[in-house]
Scaffold this active site. Sequence first.
Site, short mmCIF file in Angstrom:
data_model
loop_
_atom_site.label_atom_id
_atom_site.label_comp_id
_atom_site.label_asym_id
_atom_site.label_seq_id
_atom_site.Cartn_x
_atom_site.Cartn_y
_atom_site.Cartn_z
N TYR A 212 -5.52 5.60 -7.27
CA TYR A 212 -5.82 5.41 -5.85
C TYR A 212 -7.23 4.87 -5.72
O TYR A 212 -8.20 5.61 -5.74
CB TYR A 212 -5.68 6.74 -5.10
CG TYR A 212 -5.91 6.61 -3.61
CD1 TYR A 212 -4.92 6.08 -2.78
CD2 TYR A 212 -7.10 7.01 -3.03
CE1 TYR A 212 -5.13 5.94 -1.43
CE2 TYR A 212 -7.32 6.87 -1.66
CZ TYR A 212 -6.32 6.34 -0.87
OH TYR A 212 -6.52 6.21 0.48
N TYR B 266 0.84 -1.20 0.00
CA TYR B 266 0.00 0.00 0.00
C TYR B 266 0.87 1.25 0.00
O TYR B 266 1.68 1.47 0.91
CB TYR B 266 -0.90 -0.02 1.23
CG TYR B 266 -2.08 0.92 1.15
CD1 TYR B 266 -3.34 0.45 0.76
CD2 TYR B 266 -1.96 2.28 1.47
CE1 TYR B 266 -4.43 1.30 0.69
CE2 TYR B 266 -3.05 3.13 1.39
CZ TYR B 266 -4.28 2.63 1.00
OH TYR B 266 -5.36 3.47 0.93
#
Lengths: 319, 391
Positions: free
Chosen positions: B343, B293
């Site tokens: 994103y 991440y």
Amino acid sequence: MTPEEQKAFEDKIYAFKGRKVCEATPAKDPVNATMIRHWAEAMGDTNPAYTNTEWAEKSARGKTIAPPAMLYVWNQQGITAASERASNAQSELVQLFNDYGFTGVLGTNVKQEYFKEAAPGDQVFMEMVIDNISERKNTARGAGYFHETVATFSNQSGEKLGTQSFRVLKFIPQDQPAAAAADDARLEVPTRIPSPRGHDNGWWWEAVDKGKVMIQRCSNCQTLRHPPRPMCGECQSMEWDSVESKLDGEVLSHTELHHPKIPGYQYPLVCAVIKLGEGTNIVSNVVGCEPSDVHIGMRVKGKVEQVDEKNMLPQFYPA
Amino acid sequence: MVANIKDKAVIAGVANTKFSKDSGVSELSLAAQAIKGACDDAGIHPSEIDGMATFTMDTNDEIEVARALGCGGLTFWGRSHYGGGAATGSLHQAVMAVSTGMAECVAVFRALNGRSGHRFSSGVSGAITTADAIHWGWYMPYGLLTPASWVAMFTQRWMKLTGISKDAFYEVAHATREYAVNNPNAAFYGRSFDRAEYDAARKIADPLQLFDCCQETDGGSAIIVTTPERARDMKKPGVAVRGIAQASAPDQEQMTSFYREEFAAIPEMEIAAKNVYEMSGLTPDDVDAAVIYDAFSPIVLWQIEAWNFCGFGESGDFVLDGALRPGGRLPCNTHGGQLSEAYIHGVNGIVEATRLVRGESLNQPKKNIEHALVTSGVGIPTGGAILGKLD
């Protein structure tokens, strides 16, 4: 003004609706890097797409562009407007308002719409019409009329760059302090965003309002805790009191905030996690020194200050 | 004791929508498109879906999504909280439902107009009325109100403790960008960058600059999770969930755990890593590639340490050796990551991890990818999973 006089006046002003203020007129100078740089500096806009030629050459556009919000800049008459402004439909309308006592002027709305970018070298043409004139309105400033002009911008190829509508209130100034004060009160300066206050934190912020930074303490096991919580994590007691911090601290970490700049906050702005002498950590601002002087391990001393019209906050200075 | 769900749930289909800065469609449309795409990838009809899992932050009601897709009824829905911490958290929900028989075919999804709608970079504000408004109140008045600013506070201290410099941040951002250059759905498709451009970019919150920060994207991603038996009948080779875990740690706050004895740390991810390794019977040596991440470049480094690919303070050298690159020890964020692809709150990362195990990545490493790691956002309650080929 009698109803008849008002009717006669309104017939005159409404005749201006739809009249051209100017035909498509070229700006004195083409779009140019110098003006763009001045504008970007004044506005604090550091977008490299406007000012950094080297960067822009590698970007998708391959060149710098003018900030779209500069649309209205190019066709400004400049300093000569004070002495040499030619008469046009807009100035005639303004004169008419003035002649009937509507001497007050207040710009109320500007709205821009963009269709195409302009780049250095482009020539900007502006055409303007009087788009709309409102009914008579009773405002806090006094009785008046809103009138709106719409400017349409195009480039040397006749392509439409954008539009700007500008709404102005022409009014009879009133000697009404109460009304004026009420109106001024609406022109609020933005402040920092305060914390919401609830059961578990309201008391802490109320103490700050009185100039004190408190640390919650478990009545049973004496453990200090911050931020305040309803139960002690050590012994599960819900009984607590608090002690006042001396605000002696050490910076554990810090960051200078650059972007986005939030309305109501003063920049440069440094936030830090500070370990208080009592042992708990608190987040606050470090002020009173250059942002680059703030470092981990720095000793700081706090005090509660009025930071803006609405907020009292602890702020820390180099010790 | 760690629950054993190893290989009891399998990813059978994955998909992303088109990623953009202005989708021009509703978030519901993005969710439906993503799930339909995942169904097509699995070779199933949406009516075979009987469960759904997503983020508490997702605006799409499961029943609305089900109606849009023509799913029929559902026997399971579950949501995971804490922003990007829910990336593998939503997969976790699906794995639990499938492995216990509560549902047979669960669609995991996340869909957002993250650029044209609400932008995370605009920060939290006084207008929020959620239960954690009080929490944000400890930071808002001081101006500490964007994700970048919270991460910056951790990063500054972590750099001081470890001596790791921005050279390592640049390597993370650059390795990721080089992958995006080959991905037509990536924000930075075809657009490389160099150190000078990285250093010259706008400052956000010291020490973070623009290219240390992720995209804001309109788009959706979805995963179909089902049983091994059903997965074997589907179109593509199944990708099994070898291990998955969620974790929060003591004194956890959302992005602002500044009150721990040492706060430049992510103990919650260390717990998740330990549990995933234990559940899967695997070690860091078994992990061939990773999707870590990357809301911000330094958080990739912290996670490399938390998952034991190297020791504390060694992640700088680890990445500077080229570990994240195509031929490196741990090819990482091969889709371009959230820094350079899109994103989608980490769910596009699960899509990519699945593709890596299938051998379908646009930047497929030359070596065999038996196992790929995928993680959730950090600074918040978090989690991770190891995916592997279905036997």
